[in-house]
Design an enzyme around this catalytic site. Structure first.
Site, PDB file in Angstrom:
ATOM      1  N   ASN A  46      45.326  38.578  39.881  1.00  0.00           N
ATOM      2  CA  ASN A  46      43.874  38.506  40.015  1.00  0.00           C
ATOM      3  C   ASN A  46      43.351  39.841  40.525  1.00  0.00           C
ATOM      4  O   ASN A  46      44.007  40.534  41.301  1.00  0.00           O
ATOM      5  CB  ASN A  46      43.432  37.329  40.885  1.00  0.00           C
ATOM      6  CG  ASN A  46      44.030  37.272  42.269  1.00  0.00           C
ATOM      7  OD1 ASN A  46      45.179  37.654  42.490  1.00  0.00           O
ATOM      8  ND2 ASN A  46      43.268  36.776  43.225  1.00  0.00           N
ATOM      9  N   ASN A  49      36.253  41.908  42.565  1.00  0.00           N
ATOM     10  CA  ASN A  49      35.223  42.920  42.462  1.00  0.00           C
ATOM     11  C   ASN A  49      34.124  42.549  43.447  1.00  0.00           C
ATOM     12  O   ASN A  49      33.868  41.367  43.674  1.00  0.00           O
ATOM     13  CB  ASN A  49      34.676  42.938  41.028  1.00  0.00           C
ATOM     14  CG  ASN A  49      33.797  44.123  40.758  1.00  0.00           C
ATOM     15  OD1 ASN A  49      32.664  44.177  41.211  1.00  0.00           O
ATOM     16  ND2 ASN A  49      34.333  45.075  40.015  1.00  0.00           N
ATOM     17  N   SER A  51      31.105  42.614  42.982  1.00  0.00           N
ATOM     18  CA  SER A  51      30.238  41.742  42.190  1.00  0.00           C
ATOM     19  C   SER A  51      31.128  40.596  41.721  1.00  0.00           C
ATOM     20  O   SER A  51      31.854  40.727  40.736  1.00  0.00           O
ATOM     21  CB  SER A  51      29.671  42.511  40.998  1.00  0.00           C
ATOM     22  OG  SER A  51      28.970  41.628  40.151  1.00  0.00           O
ATOM     23  N   TYR A  52      31.118  39.498  42.450  1.00  0.00           N
ATOM     24  CA  TYR A  52      32.103  38.426  42.255  1.00  0.00           C
ATOM     25  C   TYR A  52      32.271  37.969  40.811  1.00  0.00           C
ATOM     26  O   TYR A  52      33.365  37.638  40.375  1.00  0.00           O
ATOM     27  CB  TYR A  52      31.770  37.225  43.144  1.00  0.00           C
ATOM     28  CG  TYR A  52      31.873  37.520  44.617  1.00  0.00           C
ATOM     29  CD1 TYR A  52      32.896  38.311  45.138  1.00  0.00           C
ATOM     30  CD2 TYR A  52      30.923  37.022  45.502  1.00  0.00           C
ATOM     31  CE1 TYR A  52      32.970  38.587  46.491  1.00  0.00           C
ATOM     32  CE2 TYR A  52      31.001  37.293  46.868  1.00  0.00           C
ATOM     33  CZ  TYR A  52      32.023  38.075  47.347  1.00  0.00           C
ATOM     34  OH  TYR A  52      32.104  38.340  48.678  1.00  0.00           O
ATOM     35  N   CYS A  57      40.773  36.465  36.829  1.00  0.00           N
ATOM     36  CA  CYS A  57      41.926  35.678  37.292  1.00  0.00           C
ATOM     37  C   CYS A  57      43.240  36.230  36.737  1.00  0.00           C
ATOM     38  O   CYS A  57      43.263  36.883  35.692  1.00  0.00           O
ATOM     39  CB  CYS A  57      41.777  34.226  36.845  1.00  0.00           C
ATOM     40  SG  CYS A  57      40.342  33.384  37.511  1.00  0.00           S
ATOM     41  N   GLU A  59      45.706  34.610  35.347  1.00  0.00           N
ATOM     42  CA  GLU A  59      46.084  34.006  34.069  1.00  0.00           C
ATOM     43  C   GLU A  59      45.392  34.710  32.911  1.00  0.00           C
ATOM     44  O   GLU A  59      46.020  35.043  31.902  1.00  0.00           O
ATOM     45  CB  GLU A  59      45.718  32.517  34.053  1.00  0.00           C
ATOM     46  CG  GLU A  59      46.375  31.719  35.153  1.00  0.00           C
ATOM     47  CD  GLU A  59      45.571  31.639  36.450  1.00  0.00           C
ATOM     48  OE1 GLU A  59      45.716  30.630  37.155  1.00  0.00           O
ATOM     49  OE2 GLU A  59      44.800  32.575  36.758  1.00  0.00           O
ATOM     50  N   CYS A  95      41.921  27.843  36.960  1.00  0.00           N
ATOM     51  CA  CYS A  95      40.524  27.402  36.910  1.00  0.00           C
ATOM     52  C   CYS A  95      40.197  26.937  35.492  1.00  0.00           C
ATOM     53  O   CYS A  95      40.968  27.124  34.551  1.00  0.00           O
ATOM     54  CB  CYS A  95      39.599  28.528  37.362  1.00  0.00           C
ATOM     55  SG  CYS A  95      39.397  29.855  36.149  1.00  0.00           S
ATOM     56  N   CYS A  98      40.179  29.709  32.782  1.00  0.00           N
ATOM     57  CA  CYS A  98      41.541  30.094  32.375  1.00  0.00           C
ATOM     58  C   CYS A  98      42.170  29.034  31.479  1.00  0.00           C
ATOM     59  O   CYS A  98      42.853  29.362  30.510  1.00  0.00           O
ATOM     60  CB  CYS A  98      42.408  30.346  33.603  1.00  0.00           C
ATOM     61  SG  CYS A  98      41.972  31.889  34.443  1.00  0.00           S
TER      62      CYS A  98
END
Length: 141
Positions: A46, A49, A51-52, A57, A59, A95, A98
């Site tokens: 993973n 950043n 900036s979320y 991820c 995967e 998630c 992914c």
């Protein structure tokens, strides 16, 4: 190589990838090892950043790396994750985004998702178990 030995090897590679994670915000490292149909292994971690929304991820990193290198058929993926400083990791399920990316490039009935705490403590699921009623490319035919 025996099936369990192959699974353990893939888990070891996921732990290797986990060490490369860039997680200055969550401190939750994830590593993934994606095995192609030919046995080639692609690693992903993973990458966060500030900036979320720009975070990626482990995967998806592994899948995008593989696809960018010309590989589009896969057998299984091992995923490991946990907080920095914790001795034991937890089972780290992918998630929803992914899972959807996995469905794009796999046969969800046969593709295996290995969630591991260690090489001795892991569970194997089909992608179909983790993504029931998946939206598949065939829906666009």
């Amino acid at each position: 190589m025996h099936k369990e030995a192959e699974e353990r090897h893939l888990i070891e590679k996921a732990f290797e990838a986990r060490e490369r994670a860039y997680v200055p915000y969550s401190h939750f490292r994830v590593g993934a090892a994606l095995e192609s149909e030919t046995g080639e292994i692609f690693l992903g971690c993973n990458i966060e950043n500030a900036s979320y929304g720009a975070t990626n991820c482990a995967e998806r990193t592994a899948f995008f790396k593989a696809v960018s290198e010309g590989c589009k058929k896969f057998r299984r993926i091992a995923i490991v994750g946990g907080l920095i400083g914790k001795e034991e990791t937890e089972y780290c399920a992918p998630c929803g985004i992914c899972r959807q990316v996995m469905a794009e490039f796999t046969d969800i009935h046969d593709f295996q998702v290995i969630l591991a705490k260690s090489t001795d403590d892991y569970h194997v699921y089909s992608l179909e178990e983790l993504l029931p009623h998946a939206f598949l490319p065939s829906a666009l035919d």
